[in-house]
Design a protein around this motif. Structure first.
Motif, PDB file in Angstrom:
ATOM      1  N   ASP A 272       0.493  -1.039  -0.083  1.00  0.00           N
ATOM      2  CA  ASP A 272      -0.133  -0.020   0.032  1.00  0.00           C
ATOM      3  C   ASP A 272       0.874   0.935  -0.060  1.00  0.00           C
ATOM      4  OD1 ASP A 272       1.140   0.113   2.217  1.00  0.00           O
ATOM      5  OD2 ASP A 272      -0.474   0.061   3.056  1.00  0.00           O
ATOM      6  N   ILE A 273       0.288   2.300   0.623  1.00  0.00           N
ATOM      7  CA  ILE A 273       0.900   3.672  -0.224  1.00  0.00           C
ATOM      8  C   ILE A 273       1.614   3.752   0.993  1.00  0.00           C
ATOM      9  CG2 ILE A 273      -1.168   4.556   1.526  1.00  0.00           C
ATOM     10  CD1 ILE A 273       1.586   6.183  -2.452  1.00  0.00           C
ATOM     11  N   ASN A 274       1.624   3.390   2.066  1.00  0.00           N
ATOM     12  CA  ASN A 274       1.985   3.450   3.432  1.00  0.00           C
ATOM     13  C   ASN A 274       3.272   2.627   3.253  1.00  0.00           C
ATOM     14  OD1 ASN A 274       0.857   5.918   3.832  1.00  0.00           O
ATOM     15  ND2 ASN A 274      -1.416   3.904   5.079  1.00  0.00           N
ATOM     16  N   GLY A 275       3.800   1.165   2.751  1.00  0.00           N
ATOM     17  CA  GLY A 275       4.834   0.593   2.653  1.00  0.00           C
ATOM     18  C   GLY A 275       4.319  -0.954   3.165  1.00  0.00           C
ATOM     19  N   THR A 276       3.827  -0.334   3.528  1.00  0.00           N
ATOM     20  CA  THR A 276       2.589  -1.851   4.157  1.00  0.00           C
ATOM     21  C   THR A 276       2.783  -3.307   3.274  1.00  0.00           C
ATOM     22  OG1 THR A 276       1.440  -1.267   6.326  1.00  0.00           O
ATOM     23  CG2 THR A 276       1.318  -3.440   5.705  1.00  0.00           C
ATOM     24  N   VAL A 277       2.785  -4.101   3.653  1.00  0.00           N
ATOM     25  CA  VAL A 277       2.619  -5.520   2.417  1.00  0.00           C
ATOM     26  C   VAL A 277       1.861  -5.934   2.285  1.00  0.00           C
ATOM     27  CG1 VAL A 277       3.624  -7.531   1.786  1.00  0.00           C
ATOM     28  CG2 VAL A 277       4.893  -5.746   2.526  1.00  0.00           C
ATOM     29  N   LEU A 278       0.868  -5.821   1.713  1.00  0.00           N
ATOM     30  CA  LEU A 278      -1.104  -6.486   1.593  1.00  0.00           C
ATOM     31  C   LEU A 278      -0.707  -7.944   1.188  1.00  0.00           C
ATOM     32  CD1 LEU A 278      -2.684  -3.376   0.472  1.00  0.00           C
ATOM     33  CD2 LEU A 278      -2.255  -4.218   2.905  1.00  0.00           C
ATOM     34  N   GLY A 279       0.430  -8.146   0.475  1.00  0.00           N
ATOM     35  CA  GLY A 279       0.426  -9.585  -0.433  1.00  0.00           C
ATOM     36  C   GLY A 279       1.336  -9.547  -0.860  1.00  0.00           C
ATOM     37  N   ASP A 280       2.140 -11.017  -0.229  1.00  0.00           N
ATOM     38  CA  ASP A 280       3.146 -12.243  -1.257  1.00  0.00           C
ATOM     39  C   ASP A 280       3.134 -13.098  -2.626  1.00  0.00           C
ATOM     40  OD1 ASP A 280       5.938 -10.758  -1.233  1.00  0.00           O
ATOM     41  OD2 ASP A 280       5.906 -13.324  -1.650  1.00  0.00           O
ATOM     42  N   SER A 281       3.553 -13.545  -3.335  1.00  0.00           N
ATOM     43  CA  SER A 281       3.724 -14.715  -3.981  1.00  0.00           C
ATOM     44  C   SER A 281       3.891 -15.690  -2.917  1.00  0.00           C
ATOM     45  CB  SER A 281       3.381 -14.872  -5.534  1.00  0.00           C
ATOM     46  OG  SER A 281       4.812 -14.510  -5.566  1.00  0.00           O
ATOM     47  N   LEU A 282       4.767 -15.112  -1.780  1.00  0.00           N
ATOM     48  CA  LEU A 282       5.886 -16.172  -1.661  1.00  0.00           C
ATOM     49  C   LEU A 282       5.728 -16.533  -0.254  1.00  0.00           C
ATOM     50  CD1 LEU A 282       8.572 -15.626  -3.988  1.00  0.00           C
ATOM     51  CD2 LEU A 282       6.871 -17.859  -3.864  1.00  0.00           C
ATOM     52  N   GLU A 283       5.554 -14.826   0.638  1.00  0.00           N
ATOM     53  CA  GLU A 283       5.900 -15.225   2.320  1.00  0.00           C
ATOM     54  C   GLU A 283       4.438 -14.876   2.173  1.00  0.00           C
ATOM     55  OE1 GLU A 283       8.633 -15.869   3.710  1.00  0.00           O
ATOM     56  OE2 GLU A 283       9.762 -16.546   2.171  1.00  0.00           O
TER      57      GLU A 283
ATOM     58  N   GLN B 247       4.320 -10.889   7.835  1.00  0.00           N
ATOM     59  CA  GLN B 247       5.901 -11.161   8.791  1.00  0.00           C
ATOM     60  C   GLN B 247       7.002 -10.753   7.970  1.00  0.00           C
ATOM     61  OE1 GLN B 247       6.644 -13.334  11.370  1.00  0.00           O
ATOM     62  NE2 GLN B 247       4.219 -14.143  11.492  1.00  0.00           N
ATOM     63  N   MET B 248       6.271  -9.737   6.834  1.00  0.00           N
ATOM     64  CA  MET B 248       7.515  -8.989   5.928  1.00  0.00           C
ATOM     65  C   MET B 248       7.167  -7.069   6.485  1.00  0.00           C
ATOM     66  SD  MET B 248       6.241 -10.075   2.705  1.00  0.00           S
ATOM     67  CE  MET B 248       7.697  -9.621   1.930  1.00  0.00           C
ATOM     68  N   GLU B 249       8.159  -6.813   6.428  1.00  0.00           N
ATOM     69  CA  GLU B 249       8.699  -5.169   6.765  1.00  0.00           C
ATOM     70  C   GLU B 249       8.242  -4.256   6.441  1.00  0.00           C
ATOM     71  OE1 GLU B 249      13.463  -5.093   6.961  1.00  0.00           O
ATOM     72  OE2 GLU B 249      13.721  -6.201   8.416  1.00  0.00           O
ATOM     73  N   ASN B 250       8.143  -3.103   6.725  1.00  0.00           N
ATOM     74  CA  ASN B 250       7.708  -2.213   5.281  1.00  0.00           C
ATOM     75  C   ASN B 250       8.472  -2.097   4.701  1.00  0.00           C
ATOM     76  OD1 ASN B 250       6.797   0.927   5.050  1.00  0.00           O
ATOM     77  ND2 ASN B 250       5.424   0.237   6.379  1.00  0.00           N
ATOM     78  N   HIS B 251       8.587  -2.053   3.628  1.00  0.00           N
ATOM     79  CA  HIS B 251       8.861  -1.902   2.592  1.00  0.00           C
ATOM     80  C   HIS B 251       8.883  -0.716   1.737  1.00  0.00           C
ATOM     81  CE1 HIS B 251       9.613  -5.459   2.527  1.00  0.00           C
ATOM     82  NE2 HIS B 251       9.226  -6.093   1.204  1.00  0.00           N
ATOM     83  N   LEU B 252       8.154   0.699   2.413  1.00  0.00           N
ATOM     84  CA  LEU B 252       8.219   2.370   2.128  1.00  0.00           C
ATOM     85  C   LEU B 252       9.741   2.194   1.430  1.00  0.00           C
ATOM     86  CD1 LEU B 252       6.570   4.044   1.154  1.00  0.00           C
ATOM     87  CD2 LEU B 252       6.654   5.527   3.575  1.00  0.00           C
ATOM     88  N   ASP B 253      10.410   1.678   2.596  1.00  0.00           N
ATOM     89  CA  ASP B 253      12.106   2.365   2.000  1.00  0.00           C
ATOM     90  C   ASP B 253      12.843   1.456   1.069  1.00  0.00           C
ATOM     91  OD1 ASP B 253      11.989   0.130   3.842  1.00  0.00           O
ATOM     92  OD2 ASP B 253      14.197   0.565   4.733  1.00  0.00           O
ATOM     93  N   ARG B 254      12.049   0.708  -0.247  1.00  0.00           N
ATOM     94  CA  ARG B 254      12.594  -0.155  -0.746  1.00  0.00           C
ATOM     95  C   ARG B 254      13.216   1.049  -1.856  1.00  0.00           C
ATOM     96  NH1 ARG B 254      13.211  -3.115   2.875  1.00  0.00           N
ATOM     97  NH2 ARG B 254      12.516  -4.626   3.707  1.00  0.00           N
ATOM     98  N   PRO B 255      14.290   0.526  -2.484  1.00  0.00           N
ATOM     99  CA  PRO B 255      15.031   1.698  -3.860  1.00  0.00           C
ATOM    100  C   PRO B 255      14.074   1.733  -4.112  1.00  0.00           C
ATOM    101  CG  PRO B 255      16.394   0.384  -2.651  1.00  0.00           C
ATOM    102  CD  PRO B 255      16.216  -0.185  -2.077  1.00  0.00           C
ATOM    103  N   GLU B 256      13.262   0.208  -4.967  1.00  0.00           N
ATOM    104  CA  GLU B 256      12.584   0.103  -6.367  1.00  0.00           C
ATOM    105  C   GLU B 256      11.478   1.297  -5.702  1.00  0.00           C
ATOM    106  OE1 GLU B 256      12.382  -3.187  -4.023  1.00  0.00           O
ATOM    107  OE2 GLU B 256      13.534  -2.365  -4.219  1.00  0.00           O
ATOM    108  N   VAL B 257      10.705   1.187  -4.442  1.00  0.00           N
ATOM    109  CA  VAL B 257       9.402   1.592  -4.168  1.00  0.00           C
ATOM    110  C   VAL B 257       9.199   3.605  -4.426  1.00  0.00           C
ATOM    111  CG1 VAL B 257       8.153   1.749  -2.383  1.00  0.00           C
ATOM    112  CG2 VAL B 257       8.534  -0.171  -3.085  1.00  0.00           C
ATOM    113  N   LEU B 258      10.412   2.976  -3.563  1.00  0.00           N
ATOM    114  CA  LEU B 258      10.991   5.493  -3.096  1.00  0.00           C
ATOM    115  C   LEU B 258      10.681   5.672  -5.184  1.00  0.00           C
ATOM    116  CD1 LEU B 258      13.744   4.929  -0.896  1.00  0.00           C
ATOM    117  CD2 LEU B 258      11.206   5.864  -1.251  1.00  0.00           C
TER     118      LEU B 258
END
Length: 596
Positions: free
Chosen positions: A86-97, A101-112
């Protein structure tokens, strides 16, 4: 091994092939890697944009169950990992995990990057999957504003495996290229170096002095042209070496036969060449002195100083000098500079002309003139004096005039003998005497001489005896001249032997010579005078000799007569005990006389 050109060429070819293959392989692999990465990025970006259309447009219906199921379905279609954020970096769904259990992804380079550029791409290590991944994130738009992100990820292990297989293929290709390069380069290098090796052997034979050898190469390329040029060079070198050798031989022959001493000194002051005459004059070995400083070899500082003057001034130096070792010798020294074609001084040549004999002759001439003048002056003065006395009135006194005339007659006779001896000596020294060499019996000549002088010996009360073999002692000589020699020697012995003394004459054969001794028991000769008794006008007892009518030339005439016969003359004497004069003549073999 790599000192030889063949192996250096081979190594160079192999190195060039390996470097070329590696550079080409690296360039191709880098290009392929960039191509694969670009292709993967484009595919993931396209599939991510298409997948965004499958999302529920209403955001209030987004939940973990719905988004997880949607992520897995999209992943099955695109064969990649799918993550919905979502727009806040919260993982809503993942095909493998599990998203919880996953961290906030807002700081990931590709997301930024997707927030600012629309599409975000990153290659990094995934801590969740523990693998290197390529991530492509695109924004989920609603009413022209982003409400979340869809991210696709693809592991890079497969691509890198493909790259490894490509590298393996490149290594195999390089190995094959090196193998074939070794074979080809060995053949090429052998073909190139064999003519060079032949030319090297040819040059080695030329340097060893074999100028008749030829480089035999059939190639028409540059090496063939080089071989032909070397063949022509060998002919030229042979001709030049022959010319130089002939010139050197002639120069050595000239220098060896020259009476003058020659010394070549280079500009460093070292001796380059010295001829036998200079070796003899300066009493040192020429070969050992080559290359040595001249002032360290020449033991005559005056000569070394003249050479240094010529080297420093570069001009001709001329001077007369005298050296005392090994014998007293007079030289005229000429130092001349040697220059090259450019006019630069390369050394000097010292020429030593022996003028010792010239100086001796000058001294002898001066002494001769003085002696002749003195010898002539005494009888001329006596004749003149007594003549004037007679003219002044002594003619009227018969007794006195007769006495004076007898003195004048004696002095005139003395002048006659002196002039005759001078003429005889002059003819002998000028080689104007014609020898009548005949086999003569020396004993017979001695006997005739004794008969002529026996009366004189009796008047002086001196015993005169002879001692010679009973058989004839033959020699080849001029009888008259040998008789003159004996007369002079015996006459001298009688004059210098006191009354009651003896004069003995002995003849003997000794080897190939006949030896004649004239011994007396007279006053003898001092040691300091022995070496000079055969000089002209030299007298041991000047007053007695002149009083007895001696001219001072008898022994000099003896010496010259014996020497022109090929013999030798000498004297042994002790003051107060007598003298022994002797001379030798070549012997005539009796067997030859019998055959005649």
């Amino acid at each position: 091994m790599f000192k030889r050109l063949r192996w250096r060429l081979t190594a160079t070819y192999i190195g060039l092939v390996i470097m070329s293959m590696l550079v080409l392989g690296a360039y191709l692999l880098n290009s392929l890697e960039d191509y694969f990465y670009d292709s993967l990025k484009t595919r993931l970006e396209t599939e991510a944009l298409l997948a965004c259309d499958l999302l529920e447009p209403r955001q209030d219906r987004w939940n973990a169950t719905t988004m997880g199921e949607l992520a897995r379905r999209i992943a099955q279609d695109v064969k990649a990992r799918v993550t919905i954020i979502d727009i806040n970096g919260t993982v809503l769904g993942d095909s493998l995990e599990d998203p919880a259990q996953m961290e906030n992804h807002l700081d990931r380079p590709e997301v930024l990057d997707s927030l600012t550029g629309g599409v975000g791409v990153a290659i990094r290590h995934s801590s969740t999957l523990d693998a290197d991944m390529m991530y492509v994130a695109v924004p989920i738009m609603q009413e022209d504003r982003p409400v979340g992100f869809l991210r696709l990820a693809m592991p890079l292990a497969e691509i890198r495996g493909a790259f490894f297989r490509l590298w393996s293929a490149v290594v195999v290709a390089v190995s094959l290229a090196v193998f074939f390069t070794i074979l080809i380069s060995l053949g090429l290098s052998k073909r190139l170096t064999e003519p060079i090796e032949k030319l090297t052997e040819f040059a080695r034979r030329i340097s060893g002095g074999d100028f008749d050898c030829r480089a035999k190469l059939e190639s028409k390329d540059e090496i063939g042209e080089l071989a032909e040029a070397l063949n022509q060079m060998s002919v030229t070198i042979r001709d030049k070496v022959t010319l130089i050798s002939d010139g050197k031989s002639k120069l050595e022959a000239v220098l060896g036969s020259m009476a003058n001493g020659i010394i070549f000194v280079n500009k460093k002051g070292q001796i380059d060449l010295i001829n036998p005459a200079a070796e003899r004059f300066l009493s040192f070995a020429g070969r050992e002195s080559i290359g040595m400083p001249h002032d360290a070899v020449i033991r005559h500082p005056e000569l070394s100083a003249l050479i240094n003057e010529g080297l420093q001034g570069g001009r001709t130096v001329e001077q007369e000098m005298k050296i005392a070792y090994p014998d007293e010798t007079f030289f005229e020294v000429f130092i001349s500079p040697i220059r090259d074609q450019a006019g630069k001084l390369t050394g000097v040549v010292a020429v030593l002309r022996d003028i010792t004999e010239k100086r001796k002759l000058e001294r002898m001439r001066r002494d001769f003139v003085a002696n002749v003048s003195h010898e002539l002056k005494t009888p001329v003065t006596a004749i003149k004096g007594f003549t004037e006395t007679l003219l002044d009135g002594a003619l009227n006194d018969e007794k006195a005039s007769r006495e004076f005339v007898e003195i004048i007659d004696n002095e005139a006779e003395r002048l006659k003998r002196l002039i005759q001896d001078l003429l005889d000596l002059s003819r002998i020294e000028a080689k104007q005497v014609k020898l009548r060499r005949l086999p003569v019996d020396i004993s017979s000549i001695v006997g005739d001489t004794v008969l002529k002088l026996r009366g004189q010996a009796e008047s002086l009360n001196v015993a005169l005896s002879v001692n010679f073999p009973e058989v004839p002692v033959m020699a080849e000589a001029d009888r008259d001249l040998i008789e003159q020699v004996l007369v002079n020697l015996v006459d001298n012995a009688l004059k210098y032997t006191p009354a009651g003394g003896r004069v003995d004459i002995e003849v003997a054969e000794k080897g190939k010579d006949v030896v004649i001794w004239v011994r007396d028991t007279g006053i003898g000769i001092p040691p300091e005078d022995i070496d000079r008794v055969f000089e002209r006008f030299y007298r041991v007892d000047k007053a007695r000799s002149r009083a007895q009518g001696g001219t001072g030339l008898g022994l000099s005439i003896v010496k010259h007569i014996v020497e022109i016969h090929g013999g030798t003359v000498g004297v042994n004497s002790k003051p107060g005990k007598g003298s022994e004069f002797f001379f030798t003549l070549p012997k005539k073999v009796r067997e030859q006389l019998r055959k005649k």
